[in-house]
Design a protein around this motif. Structure first.
Motif, PDB file in Angstrom:
ATOM      1  N   GLU A  89       0.640  -1.079  -0.051  1.00  0.00           N
ATOM      2  CA  GLU A  89       0.166   0.249  -0.020  1.00  0.00           C
ATOM      3  C   GLU A  89       1.189   1.149  -0.119  1.00  0.00           C
ATOM      4  O   GLU A  89       1.651   1.497   0.588  1.00  0.00           O
ATOM      5  CB  GLU A  89      -1.022   0.116   1.252  1.00  0.00           C
ATOM      6  CG  GLU A  89      -1.935  -0.975   1.266  1.00  0.00           C
ATOM      7  CD  GLU A  89      -3.037  -1.193   0.344  1.00  0.00           C
ATOM      8  OE1 GLU A  89      -2.701  -0.628  -0.255  1.00  0.00           O
ATOM      9  OE2 GLU A  89      -3.555  -1.897  -0.030  1.00  0.00           O
ATOM     10  N   SER A  90       0.779   1.858  -0.705  1.00  0.00           N
ATOM     11  CA  SER A  90       1.121   3.438  -0.995  1.00  0.00           C
ATOM     12  C   SER A  90       0.283   4.782  -1.341  1.00  0.00           C
ATOM     13  O   SER A  90      -0.352   5.048  -1.987  1.00  0.00           O
ATOM     14  CB  SER A  90       2.395   2.921  -2.178  1.00  0.00           C
ATOM     15  OG  SER A  90       2.891   4.237  -2.180  1.00  0.00           O
ATOM     16  N   GLY A  91      -0.388   5.760   0.139  1.00  0.00           N
ATOM     17  CA  GLY A  91      -0.854   6.490  -0.581  1.00  0.00           C
ATOM     18  C   GLY A  91      -2.494   5.391  -0.248  1.00  0.00           C
ATOM     19  O   GLY A  91      -2.959   4.600   0.371  1.00  0.00           O
ATOM     20  N   ASN A  92      -3.352   6.109  -1.377  1.00  0.00           N
ATOM     21  CA  ASN A  92      -4.361   5.412  -1.595  1.00  0.00           C
ATOM     22  C   ASN A  92      -4.328   4.156  -2.752  1.00  0.00           C
ATOM     23  O   ASN A  92      -5.434   4.016  -3.553  1.00  0.00           O
ATOM     24  CB  ASN A  92      -5.696   6.847  -2.262  1.00  0.00           C
ATOM     25  CG  ASN A  92      -4.931   7.596  -3.362  1.00  0.00           C
ATOM     26  OD1 ASN A  92      -3.635   7.144  -4.151  1.00  0.00           O
ATOM     27  ND2 ASN A  92      -5.960   8.088  -3.954  1.00  0.00           N
ATOM     28  N   SER A  93      -3.117   3.941  -2.756  1.00  0.00           N
ATOM     29  CA  SER A  93      -3.017   3.216  -3.785  1.00  0.00           C
ATOM     30  C   SER A  93      -1.766   2.008  -3.884  1.00  0.00           C
ATOM     31  O   SER A  93      -1.181   2.119  -2.798  1.00  0.00           O
ATOM     32  CB  SER A  93      -1.846   3.903  -5.164  1.00  0.00           C
ATOM     33  OG  SER A  93      -2.119   5.081  -5.657  1.00  0.00           O
ATOM     34  N   GLN A  94      -2.032   0.690  -5.032  1.00  0.00           N
ATOM     35  CA  GLN A  94      -1.448   0.089  -4.346  1.00  0.00           C
ATOM     36  C   GLN A  94      -0.245  -0.684  -5.231  1.00  0.00           C
ATOM     37  O   GLN A  94      -0.579  -0.503  -6.744  1.00  0.00           O
ATOM     38  CB  GLN A  94      -2.130  -1.585  -4.135  1.00  0.00           C
ATOM     39  CG  GLN A  94      -1.713  -2.333  -3.523  1.00  0.00           C
ATOM     40  CD  GLN A  94      -2.619  -3.615  -3.350  1.00  0.00           C
ATOM     41  OE1 GLN A  94      -3.448  -4.644  -4.214  1.00  0.00           O
ATOM     42  NE2 GLN A  94      -3.592  -4.618  -2.384  1.00  0.00           N
ATOM     43  N   CYS A  95       1.061  -1.309  -4.987  1.00  0.00           N
ATOM     44  CA  CYS A  95       1.803  -1.188  -5.802  1.00  0.00           C
ATOM     45  C   CYS A  95       1.937  -3.076  -5.616  1.00  0.00           C
ATOM     46  O   CYS A  95       2.337  -3.136  -4.703  1.00  0.00           O
ATOM     47  CB  CYS A  95       3.298  -0.402  -5.723  1.00  0.00           C
ATOM     48  SG  CYS A  95       2.580   1.432  -5.388  1.00  0.00           S
ATOM     49  N   VAL A  96       1.941  -3.362  -6.930  1.00  0.00           N
ATOM     50  CA  VAL A  96       2.581  -5.123  -6.966  1.00  0.00           C
ATOM     51  C   VAL A  96       3.814  -4.766  -7.073  1.00  0.00           C
ATOM     52  O   VAL A  96       3.579  -4.960  -9.063  1.00  0.00           O
ATOM     53  CB  VAL A  96       1.224  -5.784  -7.736  1.00  0.00           C
ATOM     54  CG1 VAL A  96       1.235  -7.359  -7.867  1.00  0.00           C
ATOM     55  CG2 VAL A  96       0.099  -5.104  -7.067  1.00  0.00           C
ATOM     56  N   PHE A  97       4.549  -6.116  -6.515  1.00  0.00           N
ATOM     57  CA  PHE A  97       5.739  -6.144  -6.956  1.00  0.00           C
ATOM     58  C   PHE A  97       5.754  -7.698  -7.369  1.00  0.00           C
ATOM     59  O   PHE A  97       5.608  -8.343  -7.078  1.00  0.00           O
ATOM     60  CB  PHE A  97       6.931  -5.726  -6.190  1.00  0.00           C
ATOM     61  CG  PHE A  97       7.288  -4.687  -5.689  1.00  0.00           C
ATOM     62  CD1 PHE A  97       8.472  -3.962  -6.499  1.00  0.00           C
ATOM     63  CD2 PHE A  97       6.303  -3.503  -5.101  1.00  0.00           C
ATOM     64  CE1 PHE A  97       8.849  -2.057  -5.903  1.00  0.00           C
ATOM     65  CE2 PHE A  97       6.786  -2.424  -5.129  1.00  0.00           C
ATOM     66  CZ  PHE A  97       8.044  -1.895  -5.191  1.00  0.00           C
ATOM     67  N   ILE A  98       6.704  -7.669  -8.527  1.00  0.00           N
ATOM     68  CA  ILE A  98       6.519  -9.108  -9.416  1.00  0.00           C
ATOM     69  C   ILE A  98       8.152  -9.051  -9.671  1.00  0.00           C
ATOM     70  O   ILE A  98       9.061  -8.412 -10.295  1.00  0.00           O
ATOM     71  CB  ILE A  98       5.249  -9.174 -10.868  1.00  0.00           C
ATOM     72  CG1 ILE A  98       4.581  -9.185 -10.620  1.00  0.00           C
ATOM     73  CG2 ILE A  98       5.798 -10.095 -11.282  1.00  0.00           C
ATOM     74  CD1 ILE A  98       3.198  -9.203 -11.438  1.00  0.00           C
ATOM     75  N   SER A  99       8.070 -10.673  -9.084  1.00  0.00           N
ATOM     76  CA  SER A  99       9.815 -10.947  -9.450  1.00  0.00           C
ATOM     77  C   SER A  99      10.227 -12.187 -10.544  1.00  0.00           C
ATOM     78  O   SER A  99       9.890 -12.594 -10.931  1.00  0.00           O
ATOM     79  CB  SER A  99      10.251 -11.684  -8.175  1.00  0.00           C
ATOM     80  OG  SER A  99      10.205 -11.418  -6.705  1.00  0.00           O
ATOM     81  N   THR A 100      10.795 -11.062 -11.458  1.00  0.00           N
ATOM     82  CA  THR A 100      10.492 -11.922 -12.542  1.00  0.00           C
ATOM     83  C   THR A 100      11.393 -12.750 -13.318  1.00  0.00           C
ATOM     84  O   THR A 100      11.574 -13.404 -13.623  1.00  0.00           O
ATOM     85  CB  THR A 100      11.487 -10.487 -13.997  1.00  0.00           C
ATOM     86  OG1 THR A 100      11.912  -9.775 -13.760  1.00  0.00           O
ATOM     87  CG2 THR A 100      10.171  -9.678 -13.959  1.00  0.00           C
ATOM     88  N   ARG A 101      12.820 -12.282 -12.350  1.00  0.00           N
ATOM     89  CA  ARG A 101      14.220 -13.137 -12.259  1.00  0.00           C
ATOM     90  C   ARG A 101      14.156 -14.660 -11.633  1.00  0.00           C
ATOM     91  O   ARG A 101      14.304 -15.914 -11.383  1.00  0.00           O
ATOM     92  CB  ARG A 101      15.194 -12.661 -11.671  1.00  0.00           C
ATOM     93  CG  ARG A 101      16.302 -11.425 -12.791  1.00  0.00           C
ATOM     94  CD  ARG A 101      16.382 -12.173 -14.093  1.00  0.00           C
ATOM     95  NE  ARG A 101      17.237 -12.931 -14.343  1.00  0.00           N
ATOM     96  CZ  ARG A 101      18.512 -12.194 -15.041  1.00  0.00           C
ATOM     97  NH1 ARG A 101      18.411 -11.265 -14.472  1.00  0.00           N
ATOM     98  NH2 ARG A 101      18.770 -13.647 -13.880  1.00  0.00           N
ATOM     99  N   LEU A 102      12.862 -14.385 -10.628  1.00  0.00           N
ATOM    100  CA  LEU A 102      12.475 -15.714 -10.213  1.00  0.00           C
ATOM    101  C   LEU A 102      11.828 -16.971 -10.926  1.00  0.00           C
ATOM    102  O   LEU A 102      11.473 -18.292 -11.145  1.00  0.00           O
ATOM    103  CB  LEU A 102      11.369 -15.116  -9.008  1.00  0.00           C
ATOM    104  CG  LEU A 102      11.280 -16.612  -7.412  1.00  0.00           C
ATOM    105  CD1 LEU A 102      12.841 -17.088  -7.163  1.00  0.00           C
ATOM    106  CD2 LEU A 102      10.395 -15.710  -5.656  1.00  0.00           C
ATOM    107  N   LEU A 103      10.741 -16.104 -11.560  1.00  0.00           N
ATOM    108  CA  LEU A 103       9.902 -17.081 -12.538  1.00  0.00           C
ATOM    109  C   LEU A 103      10.560 -17.487 -14.623  1.00  0.00           C
ATOM    110  O   LEU A 103      10.682 -18.395 -14.433  1.00  0.00           O
ATOM    111  CB  LEU A 103       8.623 -16.307 -13.355  1.00  0.00           C
ATOM    112  CG  LEU A 103       7.551 -16.026 -11.159  1.00  0.00           C
ATOM    113  CD1 LEU A 103       7.056 -14.172 -11.275  1.00  0.00           C
ATOM    114  CD2 LEU A 103       6.918 -17.256 -11.090  1.00  0.00           C
ATOM    115  N   GLU A 104      11.463 -16.175 -13.889  1.00  0.00           N
ATOM    116  CA  GLU A 104      12.422 -15.906 -15.561  1.00  0.00           C
ATOM    117  C   GLU A 104      11.702 -16.866 -16.660  1.00  0.00           C
ATOM    118  O   GLU A 104      11.697 -15.975 -17.648  1.00  0.00           O
ATOM    119  CB  GLU A 104      13.420 -17.578 -15.657  1.00  0.00           C
ATOM    120  CG  GLU A 104      14.941 -17.844 -16.091  1.00  0.00           C
ATOM    121  CD  GLU A 104      15.675 -16.629 -15.378  1.00  0.00           C
ATOM    122  OE1 GLU A 104      16.026 -15.571 -16.524  1.00  0.00           O
ATOM    123  OE2 GLU A 104      15.853 -16.202 -14.275  1.00  0.00           O
TER     124      GLU A 104
END
Length: 239
Positions: A89-104
């Motif tokens: 959560e950041s302010g009134n928004s939601q930020c979604v972090f996706i691990s691209t190198r874990l999934l590859e």
């Protein structure tokens, strides 16, 4: 390593043609045109419901209790600590972090992204009544398998005492999971050619092909593809 909040502060978020907000940070090896197509595939009706959400594609996302860290370069020593995604959560928004190198690979990255999109949309917009009726009819007809482990478990719980004594809370959770799953698989099929057998998991039997096709066709009716994208189901005989 940087904190997720530092990435949110410094990264320049862009908006795709479909309306999805996204960005990359660090050494993401997925080609930019592949990432752009992945994001553009989301129908505008779905994207419109995610107006307070942004997706951050990073090498590795590390969960450290209440703190989320981002590795801007791939490090094998961090893989065991990395997670596929993290919502912040950041302010009134939601930020979604996706691990691209874990999934590859592109398939896994796209599917992880679309699973997040599907769940976020259902949380915001709810479940289509027509879709819910169809899925519940399939469940009470004992159609084989399910679209995810969550859907499999919720369905089993909802019908544990038979069709005459339905666990309504579990049924609601089941229908939401099935709708999210179907949206994710539909989006994946807009972006990539998907073979039914690529969706199989060890933990549960995959939903029977005809039942899955019925769900995906209903999702297509609800959310037609954007220009430049096409949805089709091709039946092949196994040799």
């Amino acid at each position: 390593m940087r904190t997720a909040q530092e990435i949110i502060r410094d990264a320049r978020v862009q908006q795709s043609r479909s309306g999805i907000c996204y960005t990359t940070a660090g050494e993401v090896t997925l080609p930019s045109n592949d990432l752009e197509r992945m994001v553009d595939a989301i129908p505008r009706v779905i994207a419109a419901a995610l107006d307070r959400k942004a997706f951050y594609f990073v090498p590795l996302t590390i969960s450290e209790g209440d703190k989320t860290l981002v590795a801007e370069r791939f490090d094998p020593a961090l893989v065991d600590r990395a997670i596929c995604h993290r919502n912040i959560e950041s302010g009134n928004s939601q930020c979604v972090f996706i691990s691209t190198r874990l999934l590859e690979d592109r398939f896994s990255i796209a599917f992880e992204f679309y699973i997040n999109v599907g769940h976020a949309f259902v949380d915001k917009a709810g479940i289509s009544p027509d879709f819910a009726d169809m899925v519940w009819r399939q469940a009470t007809s004992n159609v084989r398998g399910e679209s995810s482990f969550d859907a499999f478990e919720f369905r089993k719980q909802a019908l544990a005492n038979g069709p005459g004594q339905v666990d309504e809370k579990a049924k609601s959770e089941y229908l939401a999971a099935a709708f999210s799953d179907s949206i994710a698989i539909y989006l994946l099929s807009l972006c990539l050619d998907v073979d039914y057998y690529e969706l199989r998991e060890r933990e549960y039997p995959l939903l029977a092909p005809a039942a899955l096709a019925e769900r995906l066709k209903k999702v297509e009716e609800l959310f037609p593809p954007n220009p430049g994208f096409q949805f089709s189901i091709i039946h092949k005989r196994r040799s």
